[in-house]
Design an enzyme around this catalytic site. Structure first.
Site, short mmCIF file in Angstrom:
data_model
loop_
_atom_site.label_atom_id
_atom_site.label_comp_id
_atom_site.label_asym_id
_atom_site.label_seq_id
_atom_site.Cartn_x
_atom_site.Cartn_y
_atom_site.Cartn_z
N SER A 1 0.84 -1.19 0.00
CA SER A 1 0.00 0.00 0.00
C SER A 1 0.87 1.24 0.00
O SER A 1 2.05 1.19 -0.39
CB SER A 1 -0.95 -0.02 1.21
N ASN A 2 0.32 2.37 0.43
CA ASN A 2 1.05 3.63 0.46
C ASN A 2 0.60 4.44 1.67
O ASN A 2 -0.23 3.97 2.47
CB ASN A 2 0.84 4.40 -0.85
N ARG A 3 1.09 5.66 1.81
CA ARG A 3 0.88 6.45 3.02
C ARG A 3 -0.43 7.25 3.03
O ARG A 3 -0.71 7.96 3.99
CB ARG A 3 2.04 7.41 3.23
#
Length: 408
Positions: free
Chosen positions: A212-214
């Site tokens: 995923s990402n932030r």
């Protein structure tokens, strides 16, 4: 006389914008409302209670210990059909959120069981302070209507978000809160369909792990919330976040980029405006294991595991090429270097109407913050810079610009 018979409780706290509350009281009366004013001690330093009393024809209360036997804060709260606190200072907003009742206005607030509008007014730094933003989020979560603040001239020659909303906006909020016809012109997005995406997609490796990402989804949720407040019919397609769905918004939860692709392509033909604020994963694992993976499952390298990735569909680019869409298409570009150049390239490549570009390496803007600063570009060469402000304020600017293109 669209507020005929409506009993309005007007709470006034101690800020420079107190003088605007006098005009608001007069506007409420002209609309047919009965107005009862309560004030903090600080507010009486800016505007005399007698001025409100002369306008409303009612006594003004500014002290908890006035007529103690009547228990004024309980009495005026019970008599109200709707309440509006304008201006609402940082101090009084914090008290409301924490349940502190140490003056007449805050004591009255804790007794209210009717629709309540809070209209913030303060300097930009105070509005953007994390404590103020957290208090506002608490109040919104409890159903309090937050109106503003506006962006403009402030005391001391400053300018930015923190200005008390204009009288017509506050009057409109009161009308909406009690279900009466509004007097302000509807926003161009009123009745339009707005599709918003938010959050960071998750690409599964196995039942336990994912890539995923932030992204926290705060920017997309702010866009959805403001669009709904402007009267739009809003569908929010959201990857997993820790946020509650904004009031008046239809939430479509998704997890992966493929899930989001399916939801967005299905909803897009009915949309008038599409705002793609989600951080969609560019790649996903080529294989998704049914069981938790052990070390070396995909072929061990020196000190690690090799995972083969495949590209996800580019949802935004696909929307930009579809002939069956008649929507204003708005994208976001989260960049860390050559920010504006990369954003301008993305605007052209993906055939967007507008793009909001932000530097996510900044500590006070981008992922996880309550503030943002963006440069908004349009396909016709338009450029508008939004200085550091709250994400809701950024959302409002972006939606106003999208609405202007919708009308043209």
């Amino acid at each position: 006389m669209t507020l005929a018979g409506v009993r309005v409780l007007l709470g006034v706290s101690g800020g420079v914008a107190c003088y605007k509350a006098v005009a608001l009281a007069r506007g409420l009366l002209k609309a047919g409302a009965e107005v009862q004013v309560v004030m903090t001690a600080g507010a009486t330093r800016f505007v005399q209670p007698d001025q409100f009393a002369a306008i409303t024809g009612r006594p003004v209360y500014a002290d908890t210990f006035t007529d103690v036997h009547r228990i004024v804060h309980v009495e005026v709260a019970r008599q109200a059909d709707v309440a509006i606190i304008a201006p609402a200072t940082t101090n009084v907003i914090a008290k409301f959120a924490a349940g502190i009742a140490d003056d007449l206005v805050s004591s009255t607030f804790t007794c209210l069981t009717v629709p309540t509008i809070v209209a913030p007014a303060m300097h930009t730094e105070m509005w953007l302070h994390p404590a103020t933003q957290a208090a506002v989020d608490v109040l919104r979560g409890r159903g309090t209507i937050i109106t503003g603040p506006g962006v403009g001239a402030l005391a001391g020659g400053d300018e930015g978000p923190g200005r008390l909303e204009d009288e017509d906006v506050l009057l409109d909020a009161v009308h909406r809160a009690v279900g009466r016809p509004t007097i302000a012109e509807p926003h161009p997005l009123s009745g339009r369909r707005v599709l918003v995406t938010a959050g960071g997609t998750r690409e599964r490796l196995d039942p336990v792990r994912y890539l995923s990402n932030r992204s926290t989804g705060k920017m997309g949720y702010a866009v959805a919330a403001v669009a709904a407040e402007l009267g739009a019919e809003v569908e929010l397609v959201s990857a997993p976040t820790a946020l509650d769905a904004p009031a008046g918004v239809t939430l479509t939860p998704v997890e992966s980029a493929l899930d989001m692709h399916a939801a967005v392509t299905s909803a897009a033909p009915d949309a008038d405006v599409i705002v793609k604020a989600a951080a969609v994963s560019d790649f996903r694992p080529a294989q998704v294991a049914d069981q938790k993976l052990k070390k070396g499952t995909f072929g061990a390298g020196e000190g690690g595991t090799v995972v083969r990735l495949v590209a996800n569909p580019d949802i935004l680019a696909e929307l930009g090429t579809r002939d069956d869409l008649d929507a204003v298409l708005v994208g976001f570009a989260a960049e860390t270097e050559d920010v504006e150049a990369h954003g301008r390239d993305k605007l052209a490549r993906k055939n967007l109407d507008l793009i909001a570009i932000n530097d996510v390496s900044a500590t006070d803007a981008g992922f996880g913050t309550d503030t943002n600063r963006v440069v908004i570009l349009g396909r016709e060469g338009f450029r508008h810079e939004v200085a550091l402000t709250g994400k809701r304020e950024v959302a409002r600017v972006l939606l106003d610009l999208a609405a202007a293109r919708l009308r043209s």
